[in-house]
Design a protein around this motif. Structure first.
Motif, PDB file in Angstrom:
ATOM      1  N   ASN A   4      28.135  14.189 -17.613  1.00 42.06           N
ATOM      2  CA  ASN A   4      27.070  13.297 -18.067  1.00 42.06           C
ATOM      3  C   ASN A   4      26.046  13.185 -16.949  1.00 42.06           C
ATOM      4  O   ASN A   4      26.405  13.199 -15.769  1.00 42.06           O
ATOM      5  CB  ASN A   4      27.605  11.891 -18.355  1.00 42.06           C
ATOM      6  CG  ASN A   4      28.524  11.847 -19.535  1.00 42.06           C
ATOM      7  OD1 ASN A   4      28.100  12.001 -20.660  1.00 42.06           O
ATOM      8  ND2 ASN A   4      29.808  11.654 -19.279  1.00 42.06           N
ATOM      9  N   ARG A   6      21.937  11.238 -16.016  1.00 41.60           N
ATOM     10  CA  ARG A   6      20.729  10.520 -16.413  1.00 41.60           C
ATOM     11  C   ARG A   6      19.766  10.553 -15.239  1.00 41.60           C
ATOM     12  O   ARG A   6      20.184  10.661 -14.083  1.00 41.60           O
ATOM     13  CB  ARG A   6      21.020   9.111 -16.898  1.00 41.60           C
ATOM     14  CG  ARG A   6      21.349   8.099 -15.862  1.00 41.60           C
ATOM     15  CD  ARG A   6      21.652   6.738 -16.506  1.00 41.60           C
ATOM     16  NE  ARG A   6      22.129   5.830 -15.492  1.00 41.60           N
ATOM     17  CZ  ARG A   6      21.343   5.024 -14.791  1.00 41.60           C
ATOM     18  NH1 ARG A   6      20.052   5.001 -15.007  1.00 41.60           N
ATOM     19  NH2 ARG A   6      21.856   4.246 -13.855  1.00 41.60           N
ATOM     20  N   ARG A  41      21.044  25.393 -21.027  1.00 36.37           N
ATOM     21  CA  ARG A  41      20.559  24.636 -22.173  1.00 36.37           C
ATOM     22  C   ARG A  41      19.561  23.565 -21.758  1.00 36.37           C
ATOM     23  O   ARG A  41      19.665  23.001 -20.671  1.00 36.37           O
ATOM     24  CB  ARG A  41      21.749  23.997 -22.888  1.00 36.37           C
ATOM     25  CG  ARG A  41      21.378  23.391 -24.201  1.00 36.37           C
ATOM     26  CD  ARG A  41      22.578  23.004 -25.018  1.00 36.37           C
ATOM     27  NE  ARG A  41      22.133  22.027 -26.009  1.00 36.37           N
ATOM     28  CZ  ARG A  41      22.917  21.185 -26.624  1.00 36.37           C
ATOM     29  NH1 ARG A  41      24.201  21.185 -26.375  1.00 36.37           N
ATOM     30  NH2 ARG A  41      22.444  20.336 -27.496  1.00 36.37           N
ATOM     31  N   GLN A  42      18.612  23.274 -22.650  1.00 36.96           N
ATOM     32  CA  GLN A  42      17.604  22.250 -22.429  1.00 36.96           C
ATOM     33  C   GLN A  42      18.098  20.916 -22.989  1.00 36.96           C
ATOM     34  O   GLN A  42      18.628  20.869 -24.105  1.00 36.96           O
ATOM     35  CB  GLN A  42      16.308  22.666 -23.136  1.00 36.96           C
ATOM     36  CG  GLN A  42      15.113  21.822 -22.785  1.00 36.96           C
ATOM     37  CD  GLN A  42      14.640  22.034 -21.368  1.00 36.96           C
ATOM     38  OE1 GLN A  42      14.761  23.119 -20.825  1.00 36.96           O
ATOM     39  NE2 GLN A  42      14.131  20.996 -20.751  1.00 36.96           N
ATOM     40  N   TYR A  43      17.938  19.848 -22.211  1.00 34.78           N
ATOM     41  CA  TYR A  43      18.332  18.499 -22.632  1.00 34.78           C
ATOM     42  C   TYR A  43      17.177  17.546 -22.360  1.00 34.78           C
ATOM     43  O   TYR A  43      16.155  17.941 -21.821  1.00 34.78           O
ATOM     44  CB  TYR A  43      19.564  18.017 -21.858  1.00 34.78           C
ATOM     45  CG  TYR A  43      20.838  18.781 -22.125  1.00 34.78           C
ATOM     46  CD1 TYR A  43      21.703  18.387 -23.136  1.00 34.78           C
ATOM     47  CD2 TYR A  43      21.182  19.888 -21.354  1.00 34.78           C
ATOM     48  CE1 TYR A  43      22.887  19.075 -23.374  1.00 34.78           C
ATOM     49  CE2 TYR A  43      22.361  20.576 -21.593  1.00 34.78           C
ATOM     50  CZ  TYR A  43      23.202  20.168 -22.596  1.00 34.78           C
ATOM     51  OH  TYR A  43      24.364  20.852 -22.822  1.00 34.78           O
ATOM     52  N   GLY A  44      17.389  16.278 -22.677  1.00 33.58           N
ATOM     53  CA  GLY A  44      16.394  15.250 -22.407  1.00 33.58           C
ATOM     54  C   GLY A  44      16.596  14.626 -21.036  1.00 33.58           C
ATOM     55  O   GLY A  44      17.274  15.180 -20.171  1.00 33.58           O
ATOM     56  N   SER A  45      16.017  13.432 -20.859  1.00 34.49           N
ATOM     57  CA  SER A  45      16.093  12.757 -19.564  1.00 34.49           C
ATOM     58  C   SER A  45      17.508  12.299 -19.231  1.00 34.49           C
ATOM     59  O   SER A  45      17.840  12.053 -18.084  1.00 34.49           O
ATOM     60  CB  SER A  45      15.148  11.562 -19.527  1.00 34.49           C
ATOM     61  OG  SER A  45      15.517  10.613 -20.508  1.00 34.49           O
ATOM     62  N   GLU A  46      18.348  12.183 -20.256  1.00 34.44           N
ATOM     63  CA  GLU A  46      19.767  11.940 -20.026  1.00 34.44           C
ATOM     64  C   GLU A  46      20.555  12.675 -21.091  1.00 34.44           C
ATOM     65  O   GLU A  46      20.040  12.944 -22.171  1.00 34.44           O
ATOM     66  CB  GLU A  46      20.105  10.449 -20.005  1.00 34.44           C
ATOM     67  CG  GLU A  46      19.707   9.652 -21.220  1.00 34.44           C
ATOM     68  CD  GLU A  46      19.991   8.162 -21.018  1.00 34.44           C
ATOM     69  OE1 GLU A  46      21.135   7.751 -21.270  1.00 34.44           O
ATOM     70  OE2 GLU A  46      19.082   7.452 -20.590  1.00 34.44           O
ATOM     71  N   GLY A  47      21.769  13.046 -20.768  1.00 37.04           N
ATOM     72  CA  GLY A  47      22.531  13.817 -21.732  1.00 37.04           C
ATOM     73  C   GLY A  47      23.963  14.046 -21.318  1.00 37.04           C
ATOM     74  O   GLY A  47      24.395  13.661 -20.233  1.00 37.04           O
ATOM     75  N   ARG A  48      24.673  14.703 -22.214  1.00 40.37           N
ATOM     76  CA  ARG A  48      26.080  15.048 -21.993  1.00 40.37           C
ATOM     77  C   ARG A  48      26.225  16.536 -22.273  1.00 40.37           C
ATOM     78  O   ARG A  48      25.704  17.038 -23.261  1.00 40.37           O
ATOM     79  CB  ARG A  48      26.961  14.234 -22.945  1.00 40.37           C
ATOM     80  CG  ARG A  48      28.433  14.592 -22.885  1.00 40.37           C
ATOM     81  CD  ARG A  48      29.233  13.693 -23.820  1.00 40.37           C
ATOM     82  NE  ARG A  48      30.597  14.133 -23.929  1.00 40.37           N
ATOM     83  CZ  ARG A  48      31.555  13.889 -23.046  1.00 40.37           C
ATOM     84  NH1 ARG A  48      31.268  13.197 -21.963  1.00 40.37           N
ATOM     85  NH2 ARG A  48      32.779  14.321 -23.221  1.00 40.37           N
ATOM     86  N   PHE A  49      26.919  17.238 -21.386  1.00 36.71           N
ATOM     87  CA  PHE A  49      27.153  18.666 -21.582  1.00 36.71           C
ATOM     88  C   PHE A  49      28.620  18.967 -21.359  1.00 36.71           C
ATOM     89  O   PHE A  49      29.325  18.214 -20.687  1.00 36.71           O
ATOM     90  CB  PHE A  49      26.280  19.515 -20.632  1.00 36.71           C
ATOM     91  CG  PHE A  49      26.506  19.220 -19.171  1.00 36.71           C
ATOM     92  CD1 PHE A  49      27.499  19.864 -18.458  1.00 36.71           C
ATOM     93  CD2 PHE A  49      25.707  18.298 -18.513  1.00 36.71           C
ATOM     94  CE1 PHE A  49      27.712  19.604 -17.113  1.00 36.71           C
ATOM     95  CE2 PHE A  49      25.909  18.028 -17.163  1.00 36.71           C
ATOM     96  CZ  PHE A  49      26.911  18.683 -16.464  1.00 36.71           C
TER      97      PHE A  49
END
Length: 131
Positions: A4, A6, A41-49
């Motif tokens: 995770n 942010r 991979r592209q994510y936003g300003s916070e995310g889970r991978f």
């Protein structure tokens, strides 16, 4: 391996980091010890991978901001909070039991085996890192 993150941009006016950074994009790339990309991979300003690697050893995790304009606007300061879980405790054992149709005893045996494997990995890591 689940992770995770942010991000927080620096606010010049308040001279502090903002609680969140809407609109900022982050690219997550993970390479295994052989340099093979296991996640890009592209994510936003916070995310889970999550990613799975079958190669033991040191992995490289790179987080890239896709917005230089925001970074310049913020005075070039971006704080990234990163939380990664590794080891056998990250496994979802009820899901494994349902998928593989394991009895309670078989599931417990699998948990114990994975715990022993994790202890061996940690001991090998200690041996290598202390040289």
């Amino acid at each position: 391996v689940p992770g995770n993150y942010r991000t927080q941009l620096w606010d010049k006016q308040s001279e502090s980091f903002l609680p969140s950074t809407p609109g900022l994009g982050m690219h997550v790339e993970i390479k295994d010890p052989d340099g093979k990309v296991v996640l890009s991979r592209q994510y936003g300003s916070e995310g889970r991978f999550t990613f799975t690697s079958h190669t033991p050893g040191e992995h490289q995790i790179c987080l890239h901001s896709n917005s230089t304009r925001m970074a310049l606007f913020a005075g070039g300061k971006l704080r990234v909070h990163l939380d990664i879980q590794v080891g056998e405790h990250t496994n979802n054992y009820p899901e494994i039991a349902a998928k593989d149709k394991l009895t309670e005893l078989q599931l417990r045996a699998r948990q114990l085996l994975e715990q022993v494997e994790q202890i061996q990995k940690e001991q090998n890591y200690q041996r290598v890192s202390r040289g």
